[in-house]
Design a protein around this motif. Structure first.
Motif, PDB file in Angstrom:
ATOM      1  N   SER A 158      -3.507   6.918  32.815  1.00 22.45           N
ATOM      2  CA  SER A 158      -2.947   8.126  32.201  1.00 22.45           C
ATOM      3  C   SER A 158      -2.785   9.197  33.284  1.00 22.45           C
ATOM      4  O   SER A 158      -3.564   9.240  34.248  1.00 22.45           O
ATOM      5  N   PRO A 159      -1.789  10.071  33.147  1.00 19.85           N
ATOM      6  CA  PRO A 159      -1.591  11.149  34.128  1.00 19.85           C
ATOM      7  C   PRO A 159      -2.832  12.019  34.299  1.00 19.85           C
ATOM      8  O   PRO A 159      -3.086  12.532  35.388  1.00 19.85           O
ATOM      9  N   GLU A 160      -3.614  12.174  33.216  1.00 21.59           N
ATOM     10  CA  GLU A 160      -4.811  13.018  33.276  1.00 21.59           C
ATOM     11  C   GLU A 160      -5.848  12.487  34.266  1.00 21.59           C
ATOM     12  O   GLU A 160      -6.631  13.266  34.820  1.00 21.59           O
ATOM     13  N   ARG A 161      -5.829  11.195  34.525  1.00 22.98           N
ATOM     14  CA  ARG A 161      -6.813  10.634  35.458  1.00 22.98           C
ATOM     15  C   ARG A 161      -6.485  10.994  36.902  1.00 22.98           C
ATOM     16  O   ARG A 161      -7.349  10.969  37.764  1.00 22.98           O
ATOM     17  N   ASN A 162      -5.228  11.299  37.169  1.00 23.15           N
ATOM     18  CA  ASN A 162      -4.809  11.773  38.496  1.00 23.15           C
ATOM     19  C   ASN A 162      -5.234  10.812  39.609  1.00 23.15           C
ATOM     20  O   ASN A 162      -5.832  11.206  40.619  1.00 23.15           O
ATOM     21  N   ASP A 211      -6.139  22.015  43.920  1.00 21.88           N
ATOM     22  CA  ASP A 211      -6.503  20.614  43.645  1.00 21.88           C
ATOM     23  C   ASP A 211      -7.882  20.316  44.222  1.00 21.88           C
ATOM     24  O   ASP A 211      -8.080  19.336  44.915  1.00 21.88           O
ATOM     25  N   GLY A 261      -8.498  11.638  40.993  1.00 20.96           N
ATOM     26  CA  GLY A 261      -9.407  11.226  39.941  1.00 20.96           C
ATOM     27  C   GLY A 261     -10.295  10.069  40.341  1.00 20.96           C
ATOM     28  O   GLY A 261     -10.078   9.404  41.357  1.00 20.96           O
TER      29      GLY A 261
END
Length: 346
Positions: free
Chosen positions: A244-248, A118, A123
């Motif tokens: 969104s999950p992609e932004r973390n 990670d 994000g």
């Protein structure tokens, strides 16, 4: 002399063997890091310093190491996965060495899966989003004001979670000459750090003291939020804000909000980084906008007079829609021009 040596070898302590293990690494830096990791583990596992560890203390189950990994994941210091892996690795390495040297241990018991990389473990979050998060959580029926101010202080000062939770009211003092308050803290690796905050934010912090529940605390600390409470707060905000999950988005994302303002050098000072290369990672991440890349500008032919064709309202709307770093710079230059014209600026 020979007899003395034999007696010495037969009476070696566990600690002396661990010292021998550490010395096999050529780097003093590695030796110190490994020793620190081992000390932390055995203090957590057995409540003992490394110097007094006995052979029986070395008996460990896979579940114990897994539990230790979970402990680090939930720690208030907000360790990254890479950091946690680095704390676990010396334990695994030591047990392999102990097994080779005929200790009654099984190194496979300390083998657990590494956490995923990670290196960009949280994000980017922008100021308007951080402000909205503070506004939403303020309506929470349980410690809403405290949670809201916790978020505000996080994105304003860029303090780590553990530092925020340790701040006392006595750590905040008024700078009478300049009219703002300074927050004095001890950051990572014992580094002293001072960040100014506005009077308005200070008054928000004082509101926490006025809450009825605050009477039960007598430690002088401002915030009394558990790691679990903070995690649940962030989980709820991610849903309400529809990230969104992609932004973390994580709590640590709040620390990076300030990286979108000022110069790289200013961000380094604000984030209390020793190495500007570390700051650059955050700075680049938060400001990553490829729309102005050389490869695109080369192909883009736009008439210089195009802005003149916009109405005043359209031009203002366009300016206000820019990212916060660009917008702040435009505002500063506008303010400077007004001052040069002798106009008062509120």
């Amino acid at each position: 002399m020979q007899l003395s040596n034999v007696i010495g070898l037969n009476n070696r302590s566990v600690y002396s063997d661990i010292r021998t293990y550490l010395k096999k690494f050529n780097s003093i830096h590695t030796q110190k890091n490994y020793e620190r990791s081992l000390r932390n583990f055995f203090m957590w596992y057995k409540g003992k310093d490394l110097e007094v560890i006995q052979k029986d203390d070395l008996k460990v189950r896979n579940a114990d190491v897994t539990e230790y990994q979970t402990f680090l994941k939930e720690h208030a210091a907000d360790y990254s996965n890479i950091t946690i892996n680095n704390y676990i690795a010396p334990i695994q390495s030591l047990y392999e060495w102990l097994e080779i040297n005929e200790y009654e241990v099984n190194s496979k018991y300390v083998k657990i899966a590494s956490l995923p990389d990670d290196s960009e473990h949280c994000g980017a979050l922008y100021l308007d989003e951080a402000e909205k998060m503070a506004s939403i959580i303020r309506e929470d029926k349980v410690k809403g004001i405290e949670k809201s101010t916790f978020i505000r202080l996080a994105y304003t000062t860029s303090f780590r979670k553990s530092t925020l939770l340790s701040i006392k009211y006595s750590d905040i003092r008024l700078d009478e000459k300049r009219g703002y308050y300074n927050v004095y803290v001890i950051g990572k690796k014992g580094k002293k750090h001072t960040v100014p905050i506005s009077k308005e934010l200070y008054y928000e912090l004082m509101l926490i003291k006025e809450q009825k529940y605050y009477e039960r605390y007598n430690d002088g600390k401002i915030f009394h939020l558990s790691t679990k409470t903070i995690q649940l707060m962030m989980d709820g905000l991610r849903i309400k804000m529809e990230f969104s999950p992609e932004r973390n988005i994580k709590f640590h994302s709040l620390r990076n909000v300030a990286a979108g303002f000022g110069t790289l050098e200013e961000a380094k000072k604000h984030l209390n980084h020793s190495n500007i290369a570390t700051t650059e990672t955050y700075y680049r991440h938060i400001n990553e906008d490829l729309s102005n890349s050389i490869s695109l500008r080369m192909e883009e032919k736009i008439d210089d007079t195009i802005l003149e064709r916009l109405t005043k309202e359209e031009l203002i709307e366009l300016v206000l829609s820019q990212n916060y770093g660009t917008l702040t710079q435009i505002k500063k230059e506008a303010q400077e021009r007004l001052l040069n014209r002798g106009e008062m600026v509120n």
